[in-house]
Design a protein around this motif. Structure first.
Motif, PDB file in Angstrom:
ATOM      1  N   ILE A 217      50.769  22.185  33.766  1.00  0.00           N
ATOM      2  CA  ILE A 217      50.633  23.104  34.897  1.00  0.00           C
ATOM      3  C   ILE A 217      49.997  24.393  34.393  1.00  0.00           C
ATOM      4  CG2 ILE A 217      51.819  24.273  36.787  1.00  0.00           C
ATOM      5  CD1 ILE A 217      51.963  21.199  36.815  1.00  0.00           C
ATOM      6  N   VAL A 218      48.935  24.850  35.076  1.00  0.00           N
ATOM      7  CA  VAL A 218      48.221  26.072  34.683  1.00  0.00           C
ATOM      8  C   VAL A 218      48.052  26.973  35.911  1.00  0.00           C
ATOM      9  CG1 VAL A 218      46.980  24.931  32.800  1.00  0.00           C
ATOM     10  CG2 VAL A 218      45.948  25.030  35.084  1.00  0.00           C
ATOM     11  N   THR A 219      47.675  28.218  35.679  1.00  0.00           N
ATOM     12  CA  THR A 219      47.419  29.129  36.797  1.00  0.00           C
ATOM     13  C   THR A 219      46.170  28.675  37.541  1.00  0.00           C
ATOM     14  OG1 THR A 219      46.229  30.578  35.274  1.00  0.00           O
ATOM     15  CG2 THR A 219      48.526  31.105  35.726  1.00  0.00           C
ATOM     16  N   SER A 220      46.170  28.920  38.861  1.00  0.00           N
ATOM     17  CA  SER A 220      45.089  28.429  39.704  1.00  0.00           C
ATOM     18  C   SER A 220      43.884  29.358  39.726  1.00  0.00           C
ATOM     19  CB  SER A 220      45.602  28.243  41.133  1.00  0.00           C
ATOM     20  OG  SER A 220      45.950  29.500  41.702  1.00  0.00           O
ATOM     21  N   GLY A 221      44.108  30.660  39.429  1.00  0.00           N
ATOM     22  CA  GLY A 221      43.021  31.632  39.553  1.00  0.00           C
ATOM     23  C   GLY A 221      42.786  32.071  40.974  1.00  0.00           C
ATOM     24  N   PHE A 222      43.727  31.751  41.909  1.00  0.00           N
ATOM     25  CA  PHE A 222      43.565  32.099  43.317  1.00  0.00           C
ATOM     26  C   PHE A 222      44.005  33.526  43.632  1.00  0.00           C
ATOM     27  CE2 PHE A 222      43.814  27.484  45.106  1.00  0.00           C
ATOM     28  CZ  PHE A 222      42.601  27.220  44.478  1.00  0.00           C
ATOM     29  N   ASN A 223      44.261  34.324  42.612  1.00  0.00           N
ATOM     30  CA  ASN A 223      44.665  35.705  42.830  1.00  0.00           C
ATOM     31  C   ASN A 223      43.972  36.588  41.800  1.00  0.00           C
ATOM     32  OD1 ASN A 223      46.423  35.784  40.342  1.00  0.00           O
ATOM     33  ND2 ASN A 223      47.479  34.191  41.509  1.00  0.00           N
ATOM     34  N   THR A 224      44.237  37.873  41.868  1.00  0.00           N
ATOM     35  CA  THR A 224      43.568  38.817  40.968  1.00  0.00           C
ATOM     36  C   THR A 224      44.445  39.207  39.782  1.00  0.00           C
ATOM     37  OG1 THR A 224      44.357  40.669  42.308  1.00  0.00           O
ATOM     38  CG2 THR A 224      42.181  39.769  42.839  1.00  0.00           C
ATOM     39  N   VAL A 225      45.557  38.515  39.596  1.00  0.00           N
ATOM     40  CA  VAL A 225      46.498  38.891  38.540  1.00  0.00           C
ATOM     41  C   VAL A 225      46.282  38.072  37.267  1.00  0.00           C
ATOM     42  CG1 VAL A 225      48.937  39.059  37.900  1.00  0.00           C
ATOM     43  CG2 VAL A 225      48.215  39.640  40.220  1.00  0.00           C
ATOM     44  N   PHE A 226      46.262  36.741  37.404  1.00  0.00           N
ATOM     45  CA  PHE A 226      46.138  35.866  36.237  1.00  0.00           C
ATOM     46  C   PHE A 226      44.803  35.123  36.264  1.00  0.00           C
ATOM     47  CE2 PHE A 226      50.754  36.008  37.108  1.00  0.00           C
ATOM     48  CZ  PHE A 226      51.173  36.577  35.918  1.00  0.00           C
ATOM     49  N   PRO A 227      44.138  35.042  35.120  1.00  0.00           N
ATOM     50  CA  PRO A 227      42.923  34.222  35.041  1.00  0.00           C
ATOM     51  C   PRO A 227      43.255  32.748  35.270  1.00  0.00           C
ATOM     52  CG  PRO A 227      43.146  35.676  33.128  1.00  0.00           C
ATOM     53  CD  PRO A 227      44.443  35.720  33.853  1.00  0.00           C
ATOM     54  N   GLU A 228      42.274  32.004  35.658  1.00  0.00           N
ATOM     55  CA  GLU A 228      42.463  30.569  35.853  1.00  0.00           C
ATOM     56  C   GLU A 228      42.672  29.874  34.514  1.00  0.00           C
ATOM     57  OE1 GLU A 228      40.050  26.703  37.722  1.00  0.00           O
ATOM     58  OE2 GLU A 228      39.221  28.739  37.854  1.00  0.00           O
ATOM     59  N   GLY A 229      43.590  28.909  34.497  1.00  0.00           N
ATOM     60  CA  GLY A 229      43.759  28.055  33.323  1.00  0.00           C
ATOM     61  C   GLY A 229      44.794  28.518  32.320  1.00  0.00           C
ATOM     62  N   ILE A 230      45.562  29.586  32.610  1.00  0.00           N
ATOM     63  CA  ILE A 230      46.620  30.015  31.707  1.00  0.00           C
ATOM     64  C   ILE A 230      47.802  29.055  31.839  1.00  0.00           C
ATOM     65  CG2 ILE A 230      48.195  31.878  31.074  1.00  0.00           C
ATOM     66  CD1 ILE A 230      45.286  32.490  30.520  1.00  0.00           C
ATOM     67  N   THR A 231      48.304  28.575  30.735  1.00  0.00           N
ATOM     68  CA  THR A 231      49.377  27.577  30.760  1.00  0.00           C
ATOM     69  C   THR A 231      50.657  28.152  31.354  1.00  0.00           C
ATOM     70  OG1 THR A 231      48.459  26.522  28.788  1.00  0.00           O
ATOM     71  CG2 THR A 231      50.727  25.966  29.370  1.00  0.00           C
TER      72      THR A 231
END
Length: 288
Positions: A217-231
Motif C-alpha cells: 500500500i502506497v500514497t495515492s498522490g491525490f493530495n498536496t501533502v504526500f508525494p505519490e508512491g510513499i510506502t
C-alpha cells in the motif's frame, strides 16, 4: 621548589638508574636491527590501541552531529529519488498522449523538498498520538506539511514554533491518508482505529477488486501533502463481511512508530497553487 629539589636529591640514585636504563634501551634499539624492529612493532600496536580507544570516545560524543549529517544527506537523496519518479510519471503520460510536449526548462523548482528533523517527543499508546520534531519556522516548516521517514508515512505537521513542530501522527483517530494498492492503483483511505500501533485499516476498497495478503500500500498522490508512491505498509488480512460493499482490510504499517528517531518534512512547492485552484472550484479536501 625546595620540596622538588629535596625529592630529586633523595631519589637521585634511582633517578640516575632510570636515566641510564632508558639510555641503554635507546642504544640497543637504535643500533640493533632485530631489537629495533621488535620495539617499534610493539610500540605501534599499543599506540594504535590507545588511538582507537580515543577515537571511539570522540566518535561517541559526536554521534548527534553525525546522525544529523546523515539524515540531511538521506533527505537530499530521497528528494532526488522523488524527482526521478516524477519524471518517470511525466514520461509515462507523454507515451500515452502523443500531443503532449514535455517542458524544456530543466531549471524548474522540484515539486517536493525534504528537510530532516530529529524526533524529540513521541507517543504511540493514546487514541490521538503526536510527535515533536526539532524543526520550525526558522527552517521553513509550515502547518499542513507532510512528514515521512525512510520506511514510509509518519503524519502531518499540526503546529509550528520558531524551532519546533508538533506532528499529527498517522496513529491519530482523525488522521486520514489517501492511499492505493500498488499493483492495480485501486485507491482507498488509510485510517488507524486504535489498539495495535503497527496496524491500520484500508477502507473503501470495492468487492470487485482482488486484494491479497502481502500487497503493498502506497500514497495515492491525490493530495498536496504526500508525494505519490510513499510506502504505507502491506496488507496483513482481507475479509469480506456480509452486507458490506467494501472489504475489511488490515494493513501492517511499514513505520515502527515506537522507534522513530529522524523524519523528513515534505514541502510541496506547488501546494499553494493547487489548493487555490481547487478552492476556487469548490473542491474541499476531505483527507490527506
Amino acid at each position: 621548589m625546595r620540596n622538588l629539589f629535596a625529592f630529586i636529591y633523595r631519589f637521585r640514585a634511582f633517578l640516575v638508574f632510570l636515566l641510564l636504563e632508558a639510555l641503554c634501551v635507546f642504544l640497543i634499539v637504535r643500533y640493533n636491527t632485530y631489537q629495533g624492529a621488535a620495539f617499534f612493532n610493539s610500540a605501534n600496536r599499543y599506540v594504535g590501541q590507545v588511538l582507537e580507544f580515543q577515537s571511539g570516545i570522540t566518535d561517541y560524543f559526536r554521534l548527534t552531529n553525525i546522525n544529523q549529517s546523515l539524515a540531511s544527506e538521506n533527505a537530499a537523496l530521497r528528494q532526488e529519488l522523488m524527482q526521478y519518479r516524477q519524471a518517470a510519471l511525466i514520461d509515462s503520460a507523454a507515451e500515452l498522449d502523443t500531443t503532449y510536449v514535455p517542458a524544456s526548462d530543466t531549471t524548474a523548482a522540484p515539486p517536493y523538498n525534504l528537510m530532516a528533523g530529529h524526533v524529540i517527543n513521541n507517543s504511540v499508546r493514546r487514541l490521538n498520538n503526536y510527535l515533536t520534531i526539532a524543526r520550525g519556522t526558522a527552517d521553513g516548516v509550515q502547518p499542513g506539511m507532510g512528514v515521512i521517514s525512510p520506511e514510509g508515512v509518519v503524519g502531518r505537521v499540526k503546529t509550528v514554533s520558531e524551532h519546533y513542530s508538533t506532528v499529527t501522527s498517522l496513529l491519530h483517530s482523525q488522521m486520514l491518508v489517501s492511499a492505493k494498492i500498488k499493483k492495480d492503483n485501486t485507491f482507498g483511505t488509510i485510517k488507524w482505529q486504535g489498539g495495535d500501533y503497527r496496524t491500520a485499516m484500508l477502507e473503501y476498497i470495492p468487492l470487485h477488486v482482488k486484494p491479497e495478503k502481502g500487497d503493498t500500500i502506497v500514497t495515492s498522490g491525490f493530495n498536496t501533502v504526500f508525494p505519490e508512491g510513499i510506502t504505507v505498509g502491506t496488507i496483513s488480512s482481507v475479509e469480506q463481511e456480509p452486507d458490506k460493499s467494501f472489504y475489511t482490510i488490515a494493513v501492517k504499517l511499514s513505520v515502527d512508530f515506537a522507534q522513530l528517531s529522524y523524519v523528513y518534512v515534505v514541502e510541496n512547492t506547488r501546494k499553494e497553487e493547487r489548493d487555490t485552484l481547487e478552492l476556487d472550484a469548490g473542491i474541499l479536501p476531505d483527507e490527506q
